[in-house]
Write a protein that holds these residues in place. Structure first.
Motif, mmCIF file in Angstrom:
data_model
loop_
_atom_site.group_PDB
_atom_site.id
_atom_site.type_symbol
_atom_site.label_atom_id
_atom_site.label_comp_id
_atom_site.label_asym_id
_atom_site.label_seq_id
_atom_site.Cartn_x
_atom_site.Cartn_y
_atom_site.Cartn_z
ATOM 1 N N GLY A 62 9.241 38.567 47.649
ATOM 2 C CA GLY A 62 9.144 39.658 48.777
ATOM 3 C C GLY A 62 10.168 39.708 49.526
ATOM 4 O O GLY A 62 10.214 39.959 50.803
ATOM 5 N N ARG A 63 11.601 39.039 49.345
ATOM 6 C CA ARG A 63 12.610 39.312 49.824
ATOM 7 C C ARG A 63 13.758 40.185 49.463
ATOM 8 O O ARG A 63 13.803 40.621 48.179
ATOM 9 C CB ARG A 63 13.692 38.042 49.750
ATOM 10 C CG ARG A 63 12.942 36.801 50.546
ATOM 11 C CD ARG A 63 12.886 36.544 51.890
ATOM 12 N NE ARG A 63 12.640 35.722 52.584
ATOM 13 C CZ ARG A 63 13.099 34.586 53.168
ATOM 14 N NH1 ARG A 63 14.585 34.721 52.962
ATOM 15 N NH2 ARG A 63 12.746 33.849 53.651
ATOM 16 N N PHE A 64 14.216 41.014 50.372
ATOM 17 C CA PHE A 64 14.937 42.381 50.266
ATOM 18 C C PHE A 64 16.338 42.177 50.618
ATOM 19 O O PHE A 64 16.604 41.220 51.526
ATOM 20 C CB PHE A 64 14.150 43.488 50.501
ATOM 21 C CG PHE A 64 13.516 43.626 52.052
ATOM 22 C CD1 PHE A 64 14.255 43.864 53.089
ATOM 23 C CD2 PHE A 64 12.159 43.083 52.237
ATOM 24 C CE1 PHE A 64 13.973 43.663 54.332
ATOM 25 C CE2 PHE A 64 11.788 42.984 53.777
ATOM 26 C CZ PHE A 64 12.358 43.112 54.784
ATOM 27 N N PRO A 65 17.033 42.680 49.862
ATOM 28 C CA PRO A 65 17.028 44.144 49.157
ATOM 29 C C PRO A 65 16.868 43.853 47.733
ATOM 30 O O PRO A 65 17.141 42.391 47.531
ATOM 31 C CB PRO A 65 18.312 44.751 49.243
ATOM 32 C CG PRO A 65 19.435 43.756 49.297
ATOM 33 C CD PRO A 65 18.658 42.886 50.435
ATOM 34 N N ILE A 66 16.201 44.908 46.931
ATOM 35 C CA ILE A 66 16.429 44.774 45.586
ATOM 36 C C ILE A 66 16.927 45.920 45.002
ATOM 37 O O ILE A 66 16.775 47.141 45.541
ATOM 38 C CB ILE A 66 15.085 44.265 44.595
ATOM 39 C CG1 ILE A 66 14.027 45.312 44.986
ATOM 40 C CG2 ILE A 66 14.598 42.872 44.967
ATOM 41 C CD1 ILE A 66 12.818 45.157 44.090
#
Ligand SMILES: N[C@@H](CCC(=O)N[C@@H](CS)C(=O)NCC(=O)O)C(=O)O
Length: 230
Positions: A62-66
């Protein structure tokens, strides 16, 4: 003509899942903006539940960016920039060809992420917690880490325009949002003139200035107060 169309279609296959106020998103945006690389912005916002659901399915952490490119999902801002540099290169290269220079760039990328960006996140995330859940010792450690990092970086930047390899690079993409929010979270002392001048150079760079401007509407979200000096 055919080649031009193919190039365009390939480039448009890029999608960035991000938020404009997110520092790690800005790190990736700088690289995209530097080369005017076309991409589809997939902004994560409560108004876009389908984007959020697709993001959650792609990256459970759930960590961004991708970054998504066709059937590939690239996690972590550093890897996003490495991927762009290797597979969608533009005039500005983010990792030098020279092996020693490349190590220097990657080393400084890690320094900014681990010893500036991470403690800043600690301060920000802590401020977002309920008062009874706050971690005073962790916050004190994060502030101490930033003090050490500022002093080291000030010396490092004494004779340098950019963080590594004598040119704008991945390391500067990491530095820009890290130092931007670091100064808001744990002010960089005025005696660190070289570091402050570097932060100002980063803010003057059009790619980062654009990312900062696009994030202005969200400044009220910053839990430690967003100063208007930038
Ligand atoms: N190591 C990751 C860090 C990404 C990161 O921490 N992103 C923040 C936004 S700046 C985030 O996803 N926060 C949402 C959350 O913690 O739930 C990278 O380099 O991309």
């Amino acid at each position: 003509m055919h080649q031009e169309r193919l190039t365009k279609e390939t480039a448009l296959s890029l999608q960035l899942f991000f938020h404009p106020f997110s520092s790690y998103s800005q790190k990736a945006l700088i690289a995209l903006y530097e080369n005017a690389t076309p991409f589809a912005p997939r902004k994560l916002s409560p108004d876009e539940p389908a984007t959020g659901a697709e993001f959650a399915a792609r990256w459970p952490i759930g960590r961004f960016p991708i970054l998504v490119d066709g059937d590939q999902t690239i996690l972590e801002a550093t890897a996003v920039i490495e991927y762009l540099d290797a597979l969608h290169p533009g005039a500005v290269r983010f990792v030098p060809q020279d092996a020693r220079a490349a190590v220097d760039v990657r080393m400084m990328d890690r320094v900014f992420d681990n010893y500036v960006h991470a403690p800043v996140q600690k301060l920000v995330f802590d401020a977002l917690r309920a008062p009874e859940a706050r971690d005073a010792q962790g916050v004190a450690e994060a502030r101490a880490m930033l003090d050490k990092a500022y002093a080291w970086l000030d010396e490092r930047m004494r004779l340098r325009e950019w963080a590594a390899a004598g040119t704008f690079s991945l390391a500067d993409c990491a530095a820009a949002p890290a130092l931007f929010y670091a100064d808001w979270s744990h002010r960089i002392d005025a005696r660190f003139t070289h570091l402050l001048a570097y932060r100002a150079r980063l803010l003057a760079r059009p790619s980062f200035a654009r990312a900062v401007d696009e994030a202005r509407p969200f400044r009220s979200y910053f839990p430690l107060g967003a100063p208007d000096r930038d």
